[in-house]
Design an enzyme around this catalytic site. Structure first.
Site, PDB file in Angstrom:
ATOM      1  N   HIS A  35      27.739  33.590 -42.835  1.00 28.46           N
ATOM      2  CA  HIS A  35      27.863  32.389 -42.721  1.00 28.46           C
ATOM      3  C   HIS A  35      26.230  31.527 -42.772  1.00 28.46           C
ATOM      4  CE1 HIS A  35      31.966  32.742 -41.495  1.00 28.46           C
ATOM      5  NE2 HIS A  35      31.229  33.489 -40.554  1.00 28.46           N
ATOM      6  N   SER A  67       4.088  22.771 -59.795  1.00 29.42           N
ATOM      7  CA  SER A  67       4.651  21.679 -60.359  1.00 29.42           C
ATOM      8  C   SER A  67       3.778  20.616 -61.136  1.00 29.42           C
ATOM      9  CB  SER A  67       5.152  20.703 -58.848  1.00 29.42           C
ATOM     10  OG  SER A  67       5.381  19.368 -59.067  1.00 29.42           O
ATOM     11  N   LYS A 125       2.830  22.719 -54.708  1.00 27.45           N
ATOM     12  CA  LYS A 125       4.092  23.272 -54.921  1.00 27.45           C
ATOM     13  C   LYS A 125       3.684  24.841 -55.591  1.00 27.45           C
ATOM     14  CE  LYS A 125       7.784  22.230 -53.970  1.00 27.45           C
ATOM     15  NZ  LYS A 125       8.639  21.485 -54.804  1.00 27.45           N
ATOM     16  N   ASN A 173       6.695  27.295 -56.619  1.00 25.04           N
ATOM     17  CA  ASN A 173       8.015  27.366 -56.987  1.00 25.04           C
ATOM     18  C   ASN A 173       8.664  28.697 -57.466  1.00 25.04           C
ATOM     19  OD1 ASN A 173       8.263  24.611 -56.077  1.00 25.04           O
ATOM     20  ND2 ASN A 173       7.972  24.165 -58.218  1.00 25.04           N
ATOM     21  N   GLU A 190      15.027  31.199 -59.570  1.00 20.84           N
ATOM     22  CA  GLU A 190      15.933  30.267 -59.929  1.00 20.84           C
ATOM     23  C   GLU A 190      16.698  30.511 -61.425  1.00 20.84           C
ATOM     24  OE1 GLU A 190      14.794  26.078 -58.214  1.00 20.84           O
ATOM     25  OE2 GLU A 190      13.050  27.321 -58.573  1.00 20.84           O
ATOM     26  N   GLN A 215      33.763  38.352 -85.831  1.00 21.37           N
ATOM     27  CA  GLN A 215      32.566  38.287 -85.989  1.00 21.37           C
ATOM     28  C   GLN A 215      31.965  37.371 -84.782  1.00 21.37           C
ATOM     29  OE1 GLN A 215      30.783  37.523 -89.827  1.00 21.37           O
ATOM     30  NE2 GLN A 215      30.415  35.706 -89.504  1.00 21.37           N
TER      31      GLN A 215
HETATM   32  N1  ARG Z   1      30.005  40.323 -90.381  1.00 20.67           N
HETATM   33  C1  ARG Z   1      31.241  40.920 -90.275  1.00 20.67           C
HETATM   34  C2  ARG Z   1      31.854  40.821 -88.721  1.00 20.67           C
HETATM   35  O1  ARG Z   1      30.953  40.848 -87.907  1.00 20.67           O
HETATM   36  C3  ARG Z   1      31.621  42.107 -90.934  1.00 20.67           C
HETATM   37  C4  ARG Z   1      32.962  42.434 -91.509  1.00 20.67           C
HETATM   38  C5  ARG Z   1      33.237  41.694 -92.346  1.00 20.67           C
HETATM   39  N2  ARG Z   1      34.641  42.043 -92.777  1.00 20.67           N
HETATM   40  C6  ARG Z   1      35.446  41.362 -93.811  1.00 20.67           C
HETATM   41  N3  ARG Z   1      36.598  41.783 -93.963  1.00 20.67           N
HETATM   42  N4  ARG Z   1      34.940  40.213 -94.019  1.00 20.67           N
HETATM   43  O2  ARG Z   1      33.161  40.968 -88.522  1.00 20.67           O
END
Ligand code: ARG
Length: 461
Positions: free
Chosen positions: A159, A280, A286, A288, A293, A325
């Site tokens: 605590h 600072s 200071k 820091n 952090e 993606q």
């Molecule tokens: N840049 C794409 C990804 O990261 C690669 C695969 C793309 N495939 C597609 N069918 N458009 O997913």
């Protein structure tokens, strides 16, 4: 033949609208995959030749061309073209520029879907290995500081109230224990990324007689994926790695918090070499703990990366969807943030200078040996509950008199129980109190030394 830009080919007449192209392109971030994309393509091309799918001479030109393309992107002779969408199309287009017709055979029996799934697994495994090395560096720094501070006593807290004495070494090694688990989790995530997806194609594998195992072995995978639909849609390995990374970052945030506390005037337990502190802009006095952090604060974004990944995957139908993606940037961000944080944490630990006098003063105030008084009575046959009660009464008396427990005369002890004898004062010696905590995982000198030796054996010093 007119050159189609990007992956769309002659099914399309024009180019992508500029706003669409901007959102569609991933090359700004997936260029990190370059070495893995080249490794995957090289292994794929060599296998195609071994299987008699493309001529051996073409595979040789592809491998040599890919090495040149990688070098050109790395040293800036080649520029990434966002119109080519991603790292895969950039590398392939550059390869075709470089070696001509043979380069057009590389994508036989492959899709960008199994290609990116492979690249990302290779990336995850390489970065996991790097992070494990960095974690071990921090563990070594902790063990080295621990070895220098076996005989420095400090208050242990619950605590955030002074609770019982511990050794500074023991306290530091608690962080080693956390990082040891993190290491295991990251290694585990890397193992699970050990199946090679190449051969899964776009989603339904391929008609060509690929040697999937051969490609997997050439790339350092342990085996191959068992379902083509899952192989191209799976990013579990990213979730697992980022989950392990987030927990490690949370551990660093706890360490960061301790450093902030220790460096405060209120605690005054440690100072940090100036190379690791900020000043600072208005208050000249200071010093820091900004880096501690920041490590603490960066846990927020890494946890966010994990949440982003889970949210992208939730509800996705099979198999590949472009949403995937969006799993890339959280993966890169988490890995890179932890990598930098581990480097800084190691530096700060190494350059912490402890004020052993302040630690000793702190451990000497606050009746931290009250449990010893209770244990003493238990050793003389009293039940722990009654002993706890008497020790509490003695603490009360000590507070009223403005002394520590060891400052009370024997008669006061004996007034509470006739079991007290002069040897109670030996029990109130800090070193002795600590060394009685002689169980595995305890702060007794011998146990802490054993632990340091075990870790030095594991990590090297
Ligand atoms: N840049 C794409 C990804 O990261 C690669 C695969 C793309 N495939 C597609 N069918 N458009 O997913």
């Amino acid at each position: 033949m007119s050159e189609p830009k990007g992956a769309r080919g002659r099914r399309f007449e024009g180019t992508l609208a500029p706003d669409a192209a901007e959102v569609n392109a991933s090359v700004a971030f997936d260029q990190r995959l370059l070495p893995h994309d080249v490794a995957g393509s090289t292994a794929h091309a060599r296998m195609l030749a071994r299987q008699g799918i493309i001529p051996a001479g073409d595979a040789d030109s592809i491998a040599e061309g890919l090495a040149r393309v990688q070098g050109a992107f790395e040293d800036g002779r080649a520029q990434w073209d966002p119109a080519l969408e991603d790292v895969h199309m950039n590398v392939e287009a550059r390869l075709i520029d470089d070696i001509g017709e043979a380069g057009r055979r590389l994508h036989t029996g492959r899709s960008r879907n199994d290609q990116v799934a492979t690249d990302l697994r290779l990336y995850a495994r390489a970065e996991a290995a790097r992070l494990i090395g960095r974690i071990d560096d921090v563990r070594r720094a902790l063990v080295a500081q621990a070895a220098r501070h076996v005989d420095v006593f400090m208050p242990g807290y619950t605590h955030l109230q002074r609770a019982q004495p511990v050794r500074l070494a023991h306290h530091l090694l608690a962080y080693e224990a956390m990082l040891g688990r993190d290491r295991g989790r990251i290694a585990d995530a890397s193992r699970r990324a050990g199946e090679c997806p190449l051969g899964a194609g776009a989603l339904a594998a391929t008609t060509f007689p690929l040697d999937r195992e051969g490609v997997a072995a050439a790339l350092g995978f342990e085996g191959v994926t068992r379902n083509s639909l899952d192989a191209v849609g799976d990013r579990d390995f990213a979730v697992e790695l980022v989950g392990a990374v987030a927990l490690c970052q949370v551990h660093l945030s706890r360490l960061g918090e301790e450093i902030v506390l220790w460096m405060s005037q209120e605690f005054g337990f440690a100072r940090l070499d100036e190379a690791w502190c900020s000043g600072s802009s208005i208050m000249p006095q200071k010093v820091n703990p900004d880096l501690a952090e920041l490590i603490r604060g960066k846990s927020g974004r890494v946890i966010g990366d994990w949440v982003a990944l889970m949210t992208v995957l939730k509800g996705l139908p099979l198999a590949y969807n472009k949403d995937l993606q969006e799993t890339q940037e959280p993966l890169y961000d988490a890995v890179e943030t932890l990598d930098a944080s581990l480097r800084v944490a190691g530096g700060m630990i190494t350059h912490l200078v402890f004020d052993t006098e302040a630690l000793r003063r702190a451990v000497g105030q606050g009746h931290l040996l009250a449990t010893e008084v209770a244990d003493y009575l238990v050793s003389k046959g009293m039940s722990f509950r009654n002993a706890h009660d008497i020790a509490g009464a003695l603490v009360r008396t000590a507070i009223e008199r403005g002394v520590e427990l060891g400052g009370l005369p024997l008669e006061v002890f004996q007034g509470e129980s006739e079991l007290f004898e002069p040897d109670i004062f030996e029990w109130l010696d800090l070193g002795r109190a600590l060394d009685r905590r002689d169980v595995v995982g305890g702060p007794a000198r011998a146990r802490v030394e054993q632990e340091i030796a075990r870790l030095q054996g594991e990590l090297g010093d």
